[in-house]
Scaffold this active site. Structure first.
Site, PDB file in Angstrom:
ATOM      1  N   SER A 261      -5.784   1.780  -0.254  1.00  0.00           N
ATOM      2  CA  SER A 261      -4.442   2.569  -0.297  1.00  0.00           C
ATOM      3  C   SER A 261      -3.579   1.554   0.519  1.00  0.00           C
ATOM      4  CB  SER A 261      -4.686   4.092   0.422  1.00  0.00           C
ATOM      5  OG  SER A 261      -4.448   3.712   1.765  1.00  0.00           O
ATOM      6  N   ASP A 262      -2.069   1.897   0.107  1.00  0.00           N
ATOM      7  CA  ASP A 262      -1.053   1.498   0.845  1.00  0.00           C
ATOM      8  C   ASP A 262      -1.047   2.210   2.163  1.00  0.00           C
ATOM      9  OD1 ASP A 262       1.225   0.081   1.616  1.00  0.00           O
ATOM     10  OD2 ASP A 262       2.411   0.172  -0.239  1.00  0.00           O
ATOM     11  N   TRP A 263      -0.420   1.479   3.333  1.00  0.00           N
ATOM     12  CA  TRP A 263      -0.330   1.964   4.505  1.00  0.00           C
ATOM     13  C   TRP A 263       0.177   3.368   4.601  1.00  0.00           C
ATOM     14  CZ3 TRP A 263      -2.879  -1.877   3.465  1.00  0.00           C
ATOM     15  CH2 TRP A 263      -3.565  -2.647   4.414  1.00  0.00           C
ATOM     16  N   GLY A 264      -0.888   4.256   4.798  1.00  0.00           N
ATOM     17  CA  GLY A 264      -0.243   5.873   4.854  1.00  0.00           C
ATOM     18  C   GLY A 264       0.221   6.446   3.592  1.00  0.00           C
ATOM     19  N   GLY A 265      -0.540   5.568   2.623  1.00  0.00           N
ATOM     20  CA  GLY A 265      -0.293   6.128   1.152  1.00  0.00           C
ATOM     21  C   GLY A 265      -1.486   7.220   0.528  1.00  0.00           C
TER      22      GLY A 265
END
Length: 717
Positions: A261-265
């Site tokens: 995942s993208d960071w916090g995604g």
């Protein structure tokens, strides 16, 4: 008969070698799978879950008792990021300086896949020294709007150019047993509301424009990891999008690695786990509160996520580790070497685009210049850090002024004037006003010199992740400076620095000499000085279209950006970038593929190996390229294809092949380009298949999408 027998013998030997290699690979793969299966059996459920989520800003997993290392990621794409603490503050180490490589659109402007491989290889050597086993690079989302804050980081507006560069970047990174993490999958083409916006796009546009580079990076480049984008596709977050992650990526493309995942995604536990996400990353502790931590453990115990799904994710993570830190013959790596500096220099040198040279002031006649005024904040600005997003704590960065002083300072009196302040804070919305005192000083400095070199454009604060630009205007009231300096010295060379298109129409109209440069890495100033003095003949070609007006760009012309009510409709379909401008007969400020040289090239003798082809054939096109000028130089031959009378709507032309070649003065080179006939296919939404339409096709060879020099017509049966 003897020759025929020898041919059969050689063919047999070749096939045997291929078969043995396949068997060896299969044996190795089976051994790896067996090792992974053995490890999975030893893991507790809690340990399995611990492998699936972050435990630090850039780290995840790791089980000491079984010798399983952490997943250690780090930002590219400009180089290996400095180490940071919780909260993103610098770790203040003295061992994490790195080579600053030119930005993504600069790499694309080289049109040189060999340089993309070297970029990946060298960056991964530095990652290996720093203990990173996943590099969050390359990033190559399509440049749909010139305003996107991360255009500087991405490659181009064309899926084919992106594909050729992405494959080589991935292979270069992974040659050092470091996983490339290709990003951002998919349709992440704006920063405005990127964490919530939903993209509505027709299937043909998705398949023909936005997915090809991702597909190539997986099926050809064999990328080991991929990052899901922040946004939604058709109402579903990319990090839990069954269609993107399971049906296409893991199903159609056979992806074996990790979806990160993208960071916090990440936005759910059960949907994300069951629909294809493998590893949840983020930067805010406590990490046990993440969707793939305690919540995932509870979901497994409640029967909402199966052990089989968890084991598959663990298998993928261990598979990547067996290709990186747990692999045999692990390279030691190296950092800040002369070879890495040379790669940064070569990319910078080949990326610089000569836009205009009407008075032939370039290359500089250094024997006739006694004094030189260098003007503009961008002449002394450094670009390795800035804005919100990935940067590099560069070991060094040669500024444009320093580069000119290095090359010319002993024989020419170089005077500097700032001209404007490039200070900008991400998130601010200032009204840029001319600093008249700085402008007056710059004009006076220009007037006192034989020649002026004026630097304008953006910087890494102004072009930034997390925000899109408001318009295409030059920042910092730079046009007022350009007008004043040009009036003060008739011999003014304008150098625009940026990673994305700007409105430089007035400069194009009023100034005779214009050069485009980029955020060009540690060797920026030296490479630029060598281009200006003629040691290097400029060979950069624009990787995207410069619109004469923002409203001419497709997304803006159709009011399809940035969207309404957190939805954006890609109304332009396949007509992105030059496809739109050429099909709609709209004149751009600078077209895709444009770039001048200090020499001239003449195209002739264009032909194809056949006139008629089957769908399984390979088209081989040949053109002669003569250097008609006074300087050796590199030219990128671009081959476009046009289909008239198609049963579906098509772009006026599409790039299908290119080759960059160096030609000596007076010499003629024979350039051969290949296009598999299958690459002429369009995506048929009714059958969900790629279709090669029979009929006539026109092959167009030229120096840009608008400058076609030779053509030929073929037939596909």
């Amino acid at each position: 008969m003897k020759n025929k027998f020898s041919g059969y013998l050689m063919f047999g030997i070749l096939m045997l070698a291929v078969l043995n290699n396949c068997r060896a690979q299969s044996k190795t793969d089976k051994m790896t799978d067996d090792k992974i299966s053995s490890i999975i059996k030893k893991l507790t459920l809690e340990e399995k879950i611990s492998l699936l989520h972050a435990n630090g800003i850039f780290s995840a997993g790791g089980i000491k008792r079984l010798g399983i290392p952490h997943i250690m990621t780090d930002d590219g794409p400009l180089g290996v990021r400095e180490d940071v603490l919780e909260g993103w503050g610098s770790a203040n180490l003295t061992t994490d300086s790195a080579t600053f490589f030119p930005n993504g659109s600069a790499l694309a402007a080289t049109w040189n896949p060999n340089l993309a491989y070297r970029y990946g290889h060298d960056m991964a050597e530095e990652a290996r020294v720093r203990g990173k086993n996943v590099m969050l690079a390359p990033a190559f989302n399509i440049c749909r709007t010139p305003l996107c804050g991360r255009t500087y980081e991405y490659y181009s507006e064309d899926p084919f150019l992106n594909s050729r560069l992405a494959v080589q970047s991935v292979q270069g990174i992974q040659s050092q047993h470091v996983a490339a993490c290709v990003k951002h999958y998919a349709v992440n083409n704006q920063e405005i509301e990127r964490g919530r916006v939903s993209v509505d796009i027709d299937e043909r546009a998705l398949r023909e424009i936005y997915l090809p580079a991702f597909k190539a990076s997986i099926t050809e480049g064999k990328a080991w990891t991929i990052m899901s984008a922040y946004n939604k596709l058709r109402g579903v977050y990319c990090s839990e999008n069954d269609y993107l992650l399971k049906k296409i990526l893991k199903g159609e493309w056979g992806f074996k690695g990790i979806v990160i995942s993208d960071w916090g995604g990440t936005h759910s536990t059960v949907a994300a786990a069951n629909n294809g996400l493998d590893l949840e990353m983020g930067s805010n502790p406590p990490y046990n509160t993440y969707y793939f931590a305690d919540k995932l453990l509870d979901s497994v115990k409640a029967g909402k996520v199966s052990i089989k799904v968890i084991d598959e994710k663990v298998h993928r993570i261990l598979w990547v580790l067996y290709h990186t830190d747990m692999s045999a013959n692990l390279p030691k790596g190296s950092i800040n070497t002369l070879a890495h500096s040379k790669t940064a220099y070569d990319i910078a040198a080949e990326s610089i685009v000569l836009l205009k040279n009407d008075k032939h002031l370039l290359p500089l006649n250094t024997t006739a210049i006694k004094s030189l005024a260098v003007i503009g904040d961008n002449a002394t600005h450094t670009f390795h850090l800035g804005g919100f997003g990935a940067g590099v704590k560069a070991k060094y960065e040669v500024t444009a002024l320093a580069g000119l002083q290095n090359r010319l300072g002993k024989t020419i009196d170089i005077k500097y004037a700032k001209g404007y302040s490039g200070a900008y804070k991400v998130g601010s919305n200032p009204e840029f006003k001319p600093d008249q005192a700085l402008i007056d000083q710059a004009a006076a400095t220009a007037k006192s010199a034989d020649m002026a070199i004026l630097f304008v454009g953006g910087n890494r604060d102004f072009e930034s992740e997390s925000e899109d630009r408001k318009n295409l205007a030059l920042p910092f009231a730079e046009q007022a400076l350009v007008d004043a300096v040009t009036a003060a010295n008739a011999n003014t060379i304008v150098i625009v620095v940026g990673g994305a298109p700007y409105d430089i129409a007035k400069i194009k109209e009023n100034n005779h000499t214009i050069v485009w440069s980029w955020y060009n890495g540690s060797e920026n100033g030296n490479a630029l000085a060598d281009v200006l003095t003629g040691k290097i003949n400029p060979s950069g070609k624009m990787p995207f279209t410069f619109p004469a007006s923002l409203k001419d760009s497709p997304a803006h012309a159709l009011n399809a950006y940035p969207g309404e009510n957190l939805k954006v409709d890609y109304k332009e379909g396949i007509l992105v970038g030059y496809r739109w401008f050429d099909t709609k007969k709209i004149d751009p400020l600078y077209c895709f593929g444009y770039g001048l040289s200090y020499t001239g090239f003449k195209y002739s003798g264009f032909y194809t190996n056949k006139k008629s082809y089957k769908a399984t054939d390979l088209i081989t096109a040949t053109v002669k390229l003569k250097n008609t000028g006074k300087y050796a130089g590199k030219e990128t031959v671009q081959l476009y294809v046009s289909k008239t009378g198609s049963v579906v709507a098509r772009a006026d032309k599409e790039l299908k092949a290119f080759k960059k070649i160096n030609v000596a003065v007076g010499e003629t080179a024979t350039v051969t380009l290949n296009i598999p006939v299958k690459d002429l296919a369009y995506y048929d939404v009714k059958t969900s298949k790629w279709v090669v339409e029979p009929g006539k096709y026109k092959l167009l060879a030229g120096t840009s999408s608008r400058d076609i020099e030779q053509s030929a017509t073929i037939t596909v049966d």
